[in-house]
Design a protein around this motif. Structure first.
Motif, mmCIF file in Angstrom:
data_model
loop_
_atom_site.group_PDB
_atom_site.id
_atom_site.type_symbol
_atom_site.label_atom_id
_atom_site.label_comp_id
_atom_site.label_asym_id
_atom_site.label_seq_id
_atom_site.Cartn_x
_atom_site.Cartn_y
_atom_site.Cartn_z
ATOM 1 N N LEU A 141 0.869 -1.369 -0.070
ATOM 2 C CA LEU A 141 0.012 0.070 0.143
ATOM 3 C C LEU A 141 1.006 1.177 0.137
ATOM 4 N N ALA A 142 1.870 1.184 0.725
ATOM 5 C CA ALA A 142 2.869 2.386 0.683
ATOM 6 C C ALA A 142 3.497 2.687 -0.462
ATOM 7 N N LEU A 143 3.480 1.529 -1.417
ATOM 8 C CA LEU A 143 4.220 1.693 -2.752
ATOM 9 C C LEU A 143 3.154 2.239 -3.747
ATOM 10 N N GLU A 144 1.993 1.792 -3.652
ATOM 11 C CA GLU A 144 0.753 2.415 -4.445
ATOM 12 C C GLU A 144 0.407 3.884 -4.101
ATOM 13 N N LYS A 145 0.745 4.182 -2.748
ATOM 14 C CA LYS A 145 0.448 5.370 -2.392
ATOM 15 C C LYS A 145 1.481 6.678 -2.733
ATOM 16 N N THR A 146 2.683 5.823 -3.183
ATOM 17 C CA THR A 146 3.753 6.720 -3.819
ATOM 18 C C THR A 146 3.408 7.043 -5.250
ATOM 19 N N ARG A 147 2.657 6.023 -5.874
ATOM 20 C CA ARG A 147 2.442 6.405 -7.356
ATOM 21 C C ARG A 147 1.143 7.295 -7.391
ATOM 22 N N PHE A 148 -0.223 7.000 -6.681
ATOM 23 C CA PHE A 148 -1.205 7.533 -6.485
ATOM 24 C C PHE A 148 -1.624 8.491 -5.382
ATOM 25 N N ALA A 149 -0.645 9.225 -5.144
ATOM 26 C CA ALA A 149 -0.562 10.210 -3.912
ATOM 27 C C ALA A 149 -1.719 10.879 -3.698
ATOM 28 N N ASP A 188 -6.133 7.567 0.121
ATOM 29 C CA ASP A 188 -5.580 7.564 1.353
ATOM 30 C C ASP A 188 -5.817 5.965 1.950
ATOM 31 N N TYR A 189 -5.322 5.521 2.799
ATOM 32 C CA TYR A 189 -5.591 3.883 3.338
ATOM 33 C C TYR A 189 -5.470 3.860 4.955
ATOM 34 N N GLU A 190 -6.085 2.985 5.401
ATOM 35 C CA GLU A 190 -5.810 2.625 6.982
ATOM 36 C C GLU A 190 -6.002 1.305 7.067
ATOM 37 N N ILE A 191 -5.233 0.651 7.919
ATOM 38 C CA ILE A 191 -5.270 -0.704 8.206
ATOM 39 C C ILE A 191 -5.672 -0.693 9.905
ATOM 40 N N VAL A 196 -11.999 -5.455 2.911
ATOM 41 C CA VAL A 196 -11.326 -4.521 2.213
ATOM 42 C C VAL A 196 -12.380 -3.877 1.815
ATOM 43 N N GLU A 197 -12.570 -2.256 2.110
ATOM 44 C CA GLU A 197 -13.543 -1.433 1.627
ATOM 45 C C GLU A 197 -12.884 -0.318 1.006
ATOM 46 N N ASP A 198 -13.591 0.161 -0.073
ATOM 47 C CA ASP A 198 -13.064 1.396 -0.747
ATOM 48 C C ASP A 198 -14.176 1.983 -1.305
ATOM 49 N N ASN A 199 -13.996 3.466 -1.648
ATOM 50 C CA ASN A 199 -15.137 4.219 -1.984
ATOM 51 C C ASN A 199 -14.939 4.441 -3.479
ATOM 52 N N GLY A 200 -14.375 3.878 -4.156
ATOM 53 C CA GLY A 200 -14.189 4.120 -5.590
ATOM 54 C C GLY A 200 -15.322 4.071 -6.351
ATOM 55 N N ILE A 201 -15.199 3.881 -7.840
ATOM 56 C CA ILE A 201 -16.242 3.967 -8.721
ATOM 57 C C ILE A 201 -16.923 2.543 -8.799
ATOM 58 N N GLY A 202 -16.735 1.582 -8.132
ATOM 59 C CA GLY A 202 -17.420 0.271 -8.141
ATOM 60 C C GLY A 202 -17.342 -0.703 -9.208
ATOM 61 N N ILE A 203 -17.714 -1.897 -9.165
ATOM 62 C CA ILE A 203 -17.512 -2.783 -10.065
ATOM 63 C C ILE A 203 -18.201 -2.628 -11.380
ATOM 64 N N GLU A 204 -19.511 -2.216 -11.405
ATOM 65 C CA GLU A 204 -20.284 -2.049 -12.699
ATOM 66 C C GLU A 204 -19.659 -0.927 -13.254
#
Length: 593
Positions: A458-466, A470-473, A527-535
């Motif tokens: 996640l730290a690597l992905e955050k580097t690219r898509f800063a 944001d993320y939380e564990i 694993v929960e996100d608020n992205g655009i969704g599957i469809e």
């Protein structure tokens, strides 16, 4: 004239002379033995058959037919041996030795006495059998006497009168060899007194031995006294045939004493009893002895008169005589016993064949079952091995997929002339890859290692898509992070999907949350996100992306299926859009038991 009578007499009796005089007691015993044997054979009772053989052998032994006695005892011993009946095996082996000794078969008798001693259950029987073996094999009369005396002492304590009488009789033989006349007389009298109550046949043999002993020592008065004594015994008075025999033996003593007149009186008495009771052969024997005495005295007329009287009474005598009938019954009974033995052998052969067939069938079934089990286990092992290979293959497929995506990120940094970030990314990426490679050979790894890899990823992905998320564990503090093990790289593909197919397409910064908690018997991972969704993600795919098969998610679901088959972990995975297309919720549950 006298010669004519003799020839006619011999001719009439020639057909019956092969027979031995018998009484009905022997016939009754033989019949009972045959009945017992038949019952045992019909019931397939091997012990009963052996016991019947022993009974038949005892009958023959008491009749003086020691060869037949040995024959049936050997048959009984073979059965007892198969039944592992050690107690009866000992007693029948001793009886075989006694029968062999009576036949003067000394070497096998010694062997069987020794075998009986080895089988003995008690110290007493062991000592008695050992002494008998020593008695027969001892080189001197003193050693024989010592062995016999030891048996006398043992049997006196146990009040075993049968063996005691035999031991006294054996000691008398030794006394005779040592010319100890008083002791021999004493021991024979002791043997007679003991055996007349327990074994009449043995008593008669001992009495005969005693009278022979007196006669050899010219003590005719004592011989006559001993023979008259036996004539008063109930077992002689009640058996007319035996009574005639004993009177004839007494007459023989008088003849040897040179008193023919008394002998004639006794033989006439014996002749009269034989005529009255129907004992043809005994009557014939008396006539022959009287004829011999008449010849010596020159009384030819008395001899002719005797033969005329015998021939005149012969038809009536034969009609009364049961010996021929009894012999026929005995012959038929012995044939029946022989037939029963053959029936038993046939039954045993059939049982053996049946058992061989049954055991062969059981053996074949066991072999077939074993073969089926072996094949099943082999196939099971092959299946498990194939599944493990497939699992390993799927796990390793994750590496190039993950590496490819990561290299795309490096390529992005280079393309944008951001060398510093590219170097930093590569450093983090190499650390992450080292951890991934180290765990790539294991189906399960400690949860702490997996969590460290996910944090690095996640730290690597955050580097690219800063600017994208944001993320939380969050991890349940009650979990033991080192002892708890989960499948490696199981969660990463869901995090990657959330970033690459959901969050990066947002116009505003999104949020990714990884939550781990214990729920009764399960480990629950969300694993929960608020992205655009599957469809929505599917709609935004290019034509090229649609034609390519997405391996990451499919690979992960296949891994879950294989893990469930191999380790029965009951791993479940749920992927669904949240309400109002506000992202995706992935729920993974792993059985902790």
């Amino acid at each position: 004239m006298k010669l004519v009578f003799k020839i006619l007499f011999i001719f009439i009796l020639a057909a019956g002379n092969f027979c031995t005089a018998q009484d009905s007691t022997r016939v009754t015993q033989a019949y009972k033995s045959a009945v017992r044997l038949k019952k045992a054979v019909d019931n397939n009772d091997n012990k009963g058959v052996a016991d019947s053989y022993v009974g038949i052998a005892n009958d023959y032994y008491n009749q003086g037919n020691y060869a037949k006695s040995e024959e049936f005892l050997v048959k009984a011993r073979n059965i007892y041996k198969n039944l592992n009946d050690k107690k009866n095996l000992e007693s029948v082996t001793r009886k075989i030795a006694q029968s062999q000794e009576k036949q003067n078969k000394i070497t096998p008798a010694i062997s069987n006495y020794s075998m009986a001693a080895d089988m003995s259950y008690s110290e007493k029987s062991k000592a008695v059998n050992t002494n008998d073996a020593a008695r027969l094999s001892a080189p001197t009369t003193e050693q024989k006497a010592e062995a016999i005396q030891d048996n006398i002492n043992i049997t006196l304590k146990d009040k075993d009168k049968g063996n005691l009488a035999e031991s006294y009789s054996q000691m008398a033989d030794i006394n005779i060899q040592q010319k100890n006349i008083p002791k021999a007389e004493e021991n024979l009298n002791n043997a007679y007194v003991i055996s007349k109550k327990e074994a009449p046949q043995q008593a008669l043999e001992i009495n005969r031995k005693l009278t022979d002993f007196y006669v050899e020592n010219r003590n005719f008065e004592k011989a006559i006294e001993a023979k008259k004594k036996v004539l008063k015994e109930d077992f002689v008075k009640e058996n007319s045939q035996e009574k005639v025999n004993q009177i004839q033996e007494l007459a023989d003593i008088y003849i040897k004493k040179n008193d023919p007149e008394e002998a004639v009186v006794l033989l006439k008495n014996a002749y009269g009893i034989a005529l009255e009771k129907g004992h043809t052969l005994e009557a014939q024997k008396s006539v022959k002895k009287l004829d011999s005495l008449y010849n010596i005295s020159g009384n030819t007329g008395a001899s002719v008169s005797l033969y005329r009287d015998f021939l005149g009474k012969l038809p009536d005598l034969v009609s009364k005589d049961r010996s021929l009938v009894d012999n026929k019954i005995l012959e038929d009974t012995e044939q029946r016993i022989s037939q029963l033995e053959k029936e038993k052998e046939l039954k045993d052969a059939l049982i053996r064949k049946k058992n061989v067939f049954n055991y062969s069938l059981i053996g074949a079934l066991v072999l077939l079952t074993g073969l089926i089990v072996f094949i099943f286990r082999t196939l099971k092992k092959v299946q498990i091995k194939n599944k493990k290979i497939a699992l390993q293959s799927l796990r390793r497929e994750m590496n190039p997929h993950f590496i490819f995506n990561s290299l795309n990120s490096v390529n992005h940094f280079i393309a944008t002339n951001n060398e510093l970030e590219a170097n930093q990314y590569l450093t983090k990426f190499s650390k992450l890859m080292r951890g991934v490679m180290e765990n790539s050979t294991k189906d399960f790894i400690p949860f702490q290692q997996e969590l460290d890899l996910l944090q690095n990823y996640l730290a690597l992905e955050k580097t690219r898509f800063a600017d994208k998320f944001d993320y939380e564990i969050e991890v349940d503090e009650s979990l033991n992070m080192q002892s708890l093990k989960i499948p490696g790289m199981l969660i990463q593909p869901f995090l990657e999907n959330a970033v690459w197919h959901g969050l990066r397409y947002r116009t505003e910064k999104g949020f990714l949350k990884l939550n781990v908690e214990k729920e009764t018997r399960h480990l629950k991972i969300t694993v929960e996100d608020n992205g655009i969704g599957i469809e929505e993600s599917k709609k935004q795919k290019t034509q090229h992306q649609k034609t390519r098969e997405g391996r990451g998610m499919k690979n992960t679901l296949e891994r879950i299926s294989l893990l469930n088959d191999l380790y029965k972990k009951e791993i479940s995975c749920s992927i669904k859009d949240k309400e109002n297309n506000s992202g995706v919720l992935v729920t993974i549950k792993i059985n902790l038991t």
